[in-house]
Design a protein around this motif. Structure first.
Motif, short mmCIF file in Angstrom:
data_model
loop_
_atom_site.label_atom_id
_atom_site.label_comp_id
_atom_site.label_asym_id
_atom_site.label_seq_id
_atom_site.Cartn_x
_atom_site.Cartn_y
_atom_site.Cartn_z
N PHE A 79 114.10 1.96 71.42
CA PHE A 79 114.56 2.67 72.61
C PHE A 79 116.03 2.36 72.91
N GLU A 80 116.40 1.07 72.67
CA GLU A 80 117.77 0.66 72.96
C GLU A 80 118.77 1.29 71.98
N GLY A 81 118.28 1.75 70.80
CA GLY A 81 119.17 2.40 69.84
C GLY A 81 119.24 3.91 70.04
N THR A 82 118.11 4.57 70.07
CA THR A 82 118.06 6.02 70.24
C THR A 82 116.89 6.36 71.15
N LYS A 83 117.20 7.09 72.21
CA LYS A 83 116.16 7.44 73.17
C LYS A 83 115.56 8.82 72.90
N LEU A 84 116.27 9.67 72.18
CA LEU A 84 115.79 11.03 71.94
C LEU A 84 116.18 11.47 70.54
N TYR A 85 115.19 12.02 69.83
CA TYR A 85 115.42 12.58 68.49
C TYR A 85 115.22 14.10 68.58
N GLU A 86 116.16 14.85 67.98
CA GLU A 86 116.05 16.31 67.90
C GLU A 86 115.99 16.69 66.42
N ILE A 87 114.82 17.25 66.01
CA ILE A 87 114.58 17.51 64.58
C ILE A 87 114.36 19.01 64.38
N GLN A 88 115.11 19.60 63.42
CA GLN A 88 114.93 20.99 63.02
C GLN A 88 114.01 21.01 61.78
N VAL A 89 112.90 21.78 61.89
CA VAL A 89 111.91 21.88 60.81
C VAL A 89 111.88 23.32 60.30
N MET B 167 111.20 33.36 52.61
CA MET B 167 111.51 33.56 54.03
C MET B 167 111.32 32.20 54.75
N VAL B 168 112.18 31.98 55.70
CA VAL B 168 112.18 30.67 56.38
C VAL B 168 111.97 30.87 57.87
N GLY B 169 110.99 30.12 58.39
CA GLY B 169 110.78 30.05 59.84
C GLY B 169 111.26 28.69 60.36
N HIS B 170 111.70 28.69 61.60
CA HIS B 170 112.28 27.48 62.17
C HIS B 170 111.58 27.09 63.48
N CYS B 171 111.57 25.78 63.71
CA CYS B 171 111.14 25.24 65.01
C CYS B 171 111.91 23.95 65.27
N LYS B 172 111.89 23.54 66.53
CA LYS B 172 112.60 22.30 66.92
C LYS B 172 111.60 21.33 67.53
N ILE B 173 111.74 20.08 67.16
CA ILE B 173 110.87 19.01 67.71
C ILE B 173 111.76 18.03 68.47
N LEU B 174 111.44 17.83 69.73
CA LEU B 174 112.14 16.84 70.56
C LEU B 174 111.22 15.64 70.74
N ILE B 175 111.64 14.48 70.20
CA ILE B 175 110.83 13.24 70.26
C ILE B 175 111.52 12.29 71.23
N GLU B 176 110.88 12.01 72.34
CA GLU B 176 111.41 11.08 73.35
C GLU B 176 110.79 9.69 73.12
N VAL B 177 111.64 8.69 73.03
CA VAL B 177 111.19 7.31 72.81
C VAL B 177 111.09 6.62 74.17
N LEU B 178 109.89 6.07 74.43
CA LEU B 178 109.64 5.37 75.70
C LEU B 178 109.88 3.87 75.53
N ASP B 179 110.42 3.26 76.58
CA ASP B 179 110.78 1.84 76.52
C ASP B 179 109.55 0.95 76.71
N VAL B 180 109.50 -0.15 75.96
CA VAL B 180 108.54 -1.23 76.18
C VAL B 180 109.35 -2.51 76.30
N ASN B 181 108.75 -3.53 76.88
CA ASN B 181 109.46 -4.80 77.10
C ASN B 181 109.48 -5.62 75.81
N ASP B 182 110.39 -5.25 74.93
CA ASP B 182 110.46 -5.93 73.63
C ASP B 182 111.77 -6.70 73.45
#
Length: 829
Positions: free
Chosen positions: A310-320, A330-345
């Protein structure tokens, strides 16, 4: 530019006074400045000294210093004018990335008195970054069968700036087939899409070259471009379609490797191989995504490949991409937004940025020892940190600003009790479970000169025999000082005073380092019996401290004086008696004289008193004895070795009537003066003896009470002397003239008569001798001695044994003597 600048000068001055007053009251204040990024060295930030209420002339004397919170020294203060300026060029994107607020915390510390100020410098963003596309050229493949209105997602540009400088607008070069549409998928992302405005004909135009331009909203505007190369494909005219265009997933940062993130599913309306789909990440995906996630090309499952932080990257945006296997894929596209939640590490981190060591042991409570900074990379409660130190220490933690704490002295310290403290500072966050970190600070206590040298005893007593050699070592005094180094270095000296007509320094000297006391000249008991002086011990601290001790030097008598004879004779031809008078300058046994005839066979009818020196007849005189006699009298003392002197006495015999007449009527014609004198003398002696016997009877009665046994008994006659310094003053002898002729011979009586002490009122068996001046002007200190417990006549001498348990303070030097040669006869004389 200071943030508290106002439109009017009066308002600014009033606000500054309020802020400075508040800072003075609480001992800590906060000032905020702002400066644009990319400012060069020397750029003016603010008048820091003036805004903090500090005098510019005092900055150096008060040890003005500035501490940056873990960053490089981007700022510096000119100590001549108190101006805060930029020390090195600032890059906001390097310092804070995409954070909306970017500020550098500064701690300003001054001494005399200690003050801590907190300064925030906000780094303002400027439009110094142009929009950037992932690639310079983007290849697109579009089937000619695509209908107008079809959309083709494009990878948007990114801008490292924030705010309006990071907001982008897109523009497509002019053409008749394509137009540009910007789709805002959600608050977190928006991207341009290429929209087909007119059907494509691969045979007419197989390739289209377009320029996509991204422009930010900064001033001045900056742009970035990407070349779009569009290849028109034939036949396969159905594109795989995802169920959603955007997928949102939340993962905790402690998710294990291999965990499933999401399973994608795309469909294709074509038949055969044209509907078979393969899943893949966009070829323009950043390496960070490739290192963290992986996708199964057949199933569309995305799983974790590397560790999430979490301290390095809080959100990942991936094009698939979903690509069919047709002849013209033929190519189809979508986007995935991955949010990283903090833990006490992440455990808290501690840093000591300023130390004031060692701490003097006279430092007042409230003295700042160290400035401690704490931080935690986690967020929320996981990043909220509290600090503590162990109890029962003379220190406490005071929160100063944000995550800074001051370690201050809570109470007075004493180096002689505890020379150093190991303080463990513990930082603990509020996460679940809680994590902690600790750091040790070794606080040394420096010494100040707060202890005077001290002697182990208040009085030193030393006995020295007279006639000592010059430079003889008498004794050694020693004082200790629990301080350190020069504060504990002790030097000795004598407190000067006068001894008679001479200074004390002519008698003794003290070695300044060792404390050895030496005699500078031979001591003479006959001149000085007691020498009392003080020795001072002084340390080398600033200021120095000293302690004194009393030294009592008792001089012991030695038999160094022979008896001195001074005869007192009668008129030649008269029957008067002869008395040998002798004096010995020593005392005690050394001054106790004995008289005897040197040639006893030639003494005839005469004898000499052993202790009185009186010459008397042993029988009635006869004519045969001759008209005259000559006696040689030997006088010697009882010292070791014994010293002696001789005297020759000539005796002339007269007729009896003359003797009687002389005895009853001495020269001068008065009526019996000699008889009257002897009677008076005997009455006085009897009175003193009776009083003394009464005192002894009372003393013996007190001694008969239950208590320690008194060991006493008969034995050889022993002289016992009472004196504090170990001997008497000069022996005073009672002398009387004796008639040589008819009549009863006088009994010999000798009394050694020092000053008799008085009996104490509490009944204890002790005698107190008062200080009396002697011939040298010195005073003999009072001393307690056990006296004789009985008195008997017939030449018996009594003593108290020194080892007797009932006489704890008795020594052979502390005695007193009364000698009777025979019982007193009141009818004689």
């Amino acid at each position: 530019m200071a943030v508290f600048r106002r439109d009017s000068l009066v308002t600014r001055q009033l606000l500054r006074l309020v802020l400075l007053h508040t800072a003075w009251e609480v001992g800590s204040a906060q000032v905020r400045y702002s400066v644009p990024e990319e400012s060069k060295h020397g750029t003016f930030v603010g008048r820091l000294a003036q805004d903090l209420g500090l005098e510019v002339a005092e900055l150096v004397s008060r040890m003005f210093r500035m501490v940056s919170s873990g960053r490089r020294d981007y700022f510096e203060v000119n100590l001549r004018n108190g101006v805060l300026f930029v020390n090195s060029q600032l890059d906001r994107e390097e310092l804070c990335g995409q954070s909306p607020l970017c500020a550098i915390d500064l701690e300003v510390i001054v001494d005399k008195p200690l003050r801590i100020f907190h300064v925030d410098v906000e780094i303002q963003d400027i439009n110094d970054n142009a929009p950037v596309f992932p690639v310079n050229e983007l290849n697109l493949f579009i089937s000619e069968s695509r209908l107008p209105g079809s959309c083709f997602p494009l990878d948007g540009a990114s801008d490292a700036d924030i705010g309006r400088s990071s907001q982008l607008t897109y523009k497509l070069s002019s053409n008749e087939f394509f137009t540009l549409d910007v789709q805002k998928k959600n608050d977190k992302s928006k991207s341009p899409e290429l929209v087909l405005r007119k059907s494509l004909d691969r045979e007419e135009i197989p390739l289209h070259n377009l320029l996509l331009t991204a422009t930010d909203w900064g001033k001045p505007e900056l742009t970035g471009t990407v070349q779009l190369v569009i290849t028109v494909l034939d036949v396969n005219d159905n594109v795989p379609v995802f169920s959603q265009s955007v997928y949102e997933v939340s993962l905790t940062e402690n998710t294990t490797v291999g965990e499933l993130v999401i399973k994608l599913n795309a469909t294709d309306l074509d038949e055969g191989i044209n509907k078979d789909i393969a899943y893949s990440f966009n070829t323009l995906i950043v390496p960070e995504v490739k290192d963290t996630f992986r996708i199964d090309s057949h199933t569309g499952e995305i799983r974790i490949k590397g560790e999430l932080d979490f301290e390095g990257t809080k959100l990942y945006e991936i094009q698939v991409r979903a690509t069919d296997e047709g002849h013209a894929p033929m190519v189809g596209h979508c986007k995935i937004l991955i949010e990283v939640l903090d833990v006490n590490d992440n455990a808290p981190e501690l840093s000591v940025t300023s130390l004031s060591l060692p701490v003097p042991e006279d430092a007042p409570p409230g003295t700042v020892v160290a400035l401690i900074g704490v931080s935690d990379r986690d967020s929320g409660d996981n990043g909220r940190v509290t600090c503590s130190i162990p109890p029962d220490l003379p220190f406490r933690l005071v929160s100063t600003f944000k995550n800074y704490h001051s370690l201050v002295l809570a109470e007075a310290v004493d180096r002689e009790r505890v020379s150093e403290y190991k303080i463990v500072v513990t930082a603990r966050d509020e996460g679940a479970p809680s994590l902690s970190a600790s750091s040790s600070i070794l606080v040394a206590i420096s010494d100040v000169n707060d202890n005077a040298p001290a002697f182990p005893q208040p009085v030193y007593t030393v006995f020295v025999k007279e006639n000592n050699p010059p430079g003889a070592h008498l004794l050694t005094v020693s004082a200790s000082d629990p301080d350190l180094r020069e504060n504990a270095f002790v030097s000795y000296s004598v407190v000067e005073r006068s001894v008679g007509e001479q200074p004390l320094s002519s008698y003794i000297s003290v070695h300044s380092e060792s404390g050895h006391i030496y005699a500078l000249q031979p001591l003479d008991y006959e001149e000085l019996q007691v020498l009392q002086f003080q020795v001072s011990a002084r340390d080398a601290g600033l200021p120095s401290l000293c302690g004194n001790v009393t030294v009592q030097l008792f001089v012991l008598d030695a038999n160094d004086n022979a008896p001195a004879v001074s005869p007192a004779g009668s008129v030649r031809g008269s029957p008067g008696p002869e008395l040998i008078r002798a004096m010995d300058a020593d005392s005690g046994y050394n001054a106790w004289l004995r008289y005897e005839v040197q040639e006893p066979g030639a003494a005839g009818p005469f004898q000499v008193g052993v202790y009185s020196g009186e010459i008397s007849t042993t029988r009635a005189l006869e004519e045969a004895d001759g008209p005259s006699q000559r006696l040689v009298i030997l006088v010697k003392d009882h010292g070791e070795p014994s010293l002696s002197a001789t005297a020759t006495v000539g005796l002339s015999l007269v007729e009896s009537p003359q003797a009687v007449k002389w005895d009853s009527r001495p020269r001068g014609g008065s009526e019996g003066p000699l008889v009257d004198m002897n009677v008076s003398l005997m009455i006085a002696i009897c009175s003193v003896s009776g009083l003394f016997v009464l005192v002894i009877v009372v003393y013996v009665g007190l001694r008969c009470r239950p208590g320690p046994e008194v060991m006493c008994g008969p034995g050889k006659a022993t002289v016992v002397c009472a004196s504090e310094v170990g001997s008497w003053s000069y022996s005073q002898r009672q002398s009387r003239n004796l008639c040589v002729g008819e009549g009863t011979a006088k009994n010999d009586l000798m009394v050694f008569s020092p000053n008799f002490p008085n009996s104490t009122a509490n009944g204890k068996k002790e005698i107190q001798q008062t200080l009396t001046p002697n011939s040298s002007g010195q005073h003999v200190k009072s001393l307690r001695a056990e006296y004789m417990n009985a008195l008997q006549p017939s030449m018996s001498l009594y003593r108290v044994t020194p080892g007797d348990p009932s006489v704890p303070a008795l020594s052979l030097r502390n005695v007193c003597l009364v000698l009777l040669s025979s019982p007193l006869d009141h009818t004689s004389s």
